[in-house]
Design a protein around this motif. Sequence first.
Motif, PDB file in Angstrom:
ATOM      1  N   UNK A 159       2.664  -2.200  16.653  1.00 14.71           N
ATOM      2  CA  UNK A 159       3.414  -1.025  17.106  1.00 14.71           C
ATOM      3  C   UNK A 159       4.136  -0.327  15.954  1.00 14.71           C
ATOM      4  N   UNK A 160       3.823  -0.716  14.713  1.00 18.62           N
ATOM      5  CA  UNK A 160       4.465  -0.165  13.522  1.00 18.62           C
ATOM      6  C   UNK A 160       5.986  -0.317  13.577  1.00 18.62           C
ATOM      7  N   UNK A 161       6.396  -1.548  13.908  1.00 20.84           N
ATOM      8  CA  UNK A 161       7.814  -1.926  13.904  1.00 20.84           C
ATOM      9  C   UNK A 161       7.978  -3.090  12.921  1.00 20.84           C
ATOM     10  N   UNK A 162       7.804  -2.795  11.613  1.00 20.97           N
ATOM     11  CA  UNK A 162       7.790  -3.876  10.615  1.00 20.97           C
ATOM     12  C   UNK A 162       9.116  -4.614  10.474  1.00 20.97           C
ATOM     13  N   UNK A 189      -1.585  -6.826   7.560  1.00 19.61           N
ATOM     14  CA  UNK A 189      -2.462  -5.666   7.547  1.00 19.61           C
ATOM     15  C   UNK A 189      -1.820  -4.468   8.240  1.00 19.61           C
ATOM     16  N   UNK A 190      -1.117  -4.716   9.345  1.00 17.95           N
ATOM     17  CA  UNK A 190      -0.438  -3.637  10.050  1.00 17.95           C
ATOM     18  C   UNK A 190       0.852  -3.226   9.332  1.00 17.95           C
ATOM     19  N   UNK A 191       1.549  -4.180   8.766  1.00 17.79           N
ATOM     20  CA  UNK A 191       2.821  -3.876   8.097  1.00 17.79           C
ATOM     21  C   UNK A 191       2.636  -2.922   6.915  1.00 17.79           C
ATOM     22  N   UNK A 192       1.611  -3.164   6.112  1.00 19.70           N
ATOM     23  CA  UNK A 192       1.476  -2.434   4.847  1.00 19.70           C
ATOM     24  C   UNK A 192       0.925  -1.026   5.024  1.00 19.70           C
ATOM     25  N   UNK A 193       0.821  -0.561   6.261  1.00 27.89           N
ATOM     26  CA  UNK A 193       0.338   0.801   6.478  1.00 27.89           C
ATOM     27  C   UNK A 193       1.388   1.852   6.147  1.00 27.89           C
ATOM     28  N   UNK A 194       2.649   1.442   6.087  1.00 24.86           N
ATOM     29  CA  UNK A 194       3.734   2.375   5.772  1.00 24.86           C
ATOM     30  C   UNK A 194       4.496   1.885   4.545  1.00 24.86           C
ATOM     31  N   UNK A 195       5.273   2.780   3.960  1.00 24.01           N
ATOM     32  CA  UNK A 195       6.036   2.419   2.758  1.00 24.01           C
ATOM     33  C   UNK A 195       7.122   1.406   3.076  1.00 24.01           C
ATOM     34  N   UNK A 196       7.840   1.624   4.190  1.00 28.95           N
ATOM     35  CA  UNK A 196       8.872   0.661   4.589  1.00 28.95           C
ATOM     36  C   UNK A 196       8.237  -0.688   4.905  1.00 28.95           C
ATOM     37  N   UNK A 197       7.104  -0.659   5.616  1.00 24.72           N
ATOM     38  CA  UNK A 197       6.401  -1.900   5.940  1.00 24.72           C
ATOM     39  C   UNK A 197       5.950  -2.633   4.696  1.00 24.72           C
TER      40      UNK A 197
END
Length: 708
Positions: A159-162, A189-197
């Motif tokens: 859910x892109x809630x890293x 894999x899902x976490x690193x999709x965003x800069x904060x993640x």
Amino acid sequence: MALKLTRKILVNPCFISCNSFQLLVGLNSNHDTRVFLSKGSGGFRGSDVLCKPRFFCPVTCLERLSWEGSTHAVLLTKIENSLKELKLDEAWETFNDFKRLYGFPNHLLVSRFITQLSYSSSPHWLQKACDLVMIVSKEKSYHLQPDILAKLILSLARAQMPIPSSTILRLMLEKEILPPINVLWLVFQHMVKTEVGTCVASNLLVQICDYYIRFCSEKSHYANFLKPDTMIFNLVLDACVRFASSLKGQQIIELMSKTGVVADAHSIDIIAQIHEMNGHRDELKKFKDHIAPLPVPLVSHYQQFYECLLSLHFKFDDIDAAAELVLEMNRSRESHPIGELRKDYQKPRFVPIGSQNLRNGLKIQIVPELLQKDSALIAEGKSDLIMYRDKKLCPSNRALAKLINGYKKHGKINELSKFLLSLKRELCSSGGSSLFSDVIDACITLGWLEIAHDILEDMESSGDPLGLSTYMALLTAYYKRNMSREGNILLKQMRKVGLVLNLSDEIVISKNAPENVGRSSLCINESSSICQPSLMESLVREISEAEKAISPILYELNSSIYFFSKAKMMGDALKIYRRMQEMKIQPTVHTFAYLVCGYSSLKLYRDITILWGDIKKAMESRNLSMSSDLYALLLLNFLQGGYFERVMEVIGYMKKGSMYIDKWMYKSEYLKIHKNLYRSLKASQARTEAQGKRLDHVKAFKKWAGID
């Protein structure tokens, strides 16, 4: 209030007889209380209302039987039914009612509730599940199963809630457990999709490695369950490249070495990109000897590696090394099947990090032949300098433009001719036949007639003269610029190689030459990376960008500072830094980062505070564009050294720049080092003004980090 009043009236022994009627109480989520009275066998009598106390049950007994017993069961049943019917709002409200009255329900129901919330796609309910886990974790008697937490962690990551995902993962790590490795792959894999993640994921990986290294030193059997694998490192490293977090990437590379995780072919390509971003040419050159002998089927995979190394040669203005690399990567490799790799190809080889002469230096293990087919990583590197054609790695027009301009700048036209001649032989099936004519036409178009003439002469000397069209292009350019003397010299050369019959013919040919001679009208050939128009355009672009390029001296000085800092020779590193200031060369983020790391390795935190003054001056003069990586490095070191005023200062700068700060990491570091610092000291008890100010800064940090 009505609920409390009803309970008080119904259980008062002055009004209720235990044998006159039965009391049934049902409580719903809206606190709607219903009282049912039924007649006993003797009927309802007014005299039964007032009776002697000895005929009544005690108050506590009656509450337990009539209130607690029935309400407890009703609420539990309602929670279970709400979960079955997927009514999460009703289940959450009833759960809170139950918790207020009786505390947490049984372990199985709590676990079931968290699991049900984890299956939701709504960020609202996923956050509720995370909050519930955090509350439950504080109850010492509760122990949630790892598989339940793993489901929640993965759902939060998807859910892109890293941040909440990392919070639960860190709770598991504190209990020395982790989800299965295949679940961790998906989470990262899902976490690193965003800069904060990516920031959170990289810090998580650092923490996991710290636990693993500590358990290994203690020879604990838990170490085997906490060791991350190559895939996780690759995912984080690739994200560091995508979000330009090269300093954090360097830290992850060193952790690969410390944990003994083997770098595969994907790792090497990503590591190459990080070294290029950091300007670590010497580090990247150490890999070349292990990659050069690889068979043809693996050549295309290392296109990115050669791209990065060639780029660094150009940044260091080492044209000879760049030309040598271009020729070396194109030299014919012995084409043998992938199955005929060396027998020990799965045996890791060691590549030093930093100086090879350091006694306790780090070494990373690599297996260049290892390509994992089930990799979830899709590496997206640039292809600006190196192209793959006909099973060979060839220089692009951009690379050729850099080489031509570099040789021209250094006045090495003879070396340029030798390089082009060698490259022509290598590119016989990939556009090498038109290489010289394209280069000479580009030089003529840019007005570099002398260089074009020198290349023609060098080709004649090598016994491989060019065709008539190339000579005519240069001859026409001479006559258009009224350079008859140079034109006549060229005519004599043409007669010497048998390209013209007599002088009059030559003059007629030159005077009647069309306007577009010297401007090739060739179309781009898809099978060749060498095309005149593109080459000319690349040269124009290169000339323009070369004037704005960072000085090669800066890369050299930064490399020296990096070398001395890794060797813990901070005196020599500081001399280089002072020399930069004397030469009026502005230090970069990497300059300061290398110095901070060097001081940190020796625990010289006070020196870092002095360096921080230089960093602030550079920022105030707008000569330095700070990165979150350097801020995080400073923040961690100031926290470790106990400089809380500097800690809050860095936090202020990061907030001003809207940069994400991983509070959990700094909170953990504080509790590990300064847990009992000023725990019972009050401001009024401070002995000096300095101690009072420090106490204020400590309190400010604890408030920011959420430390009670």
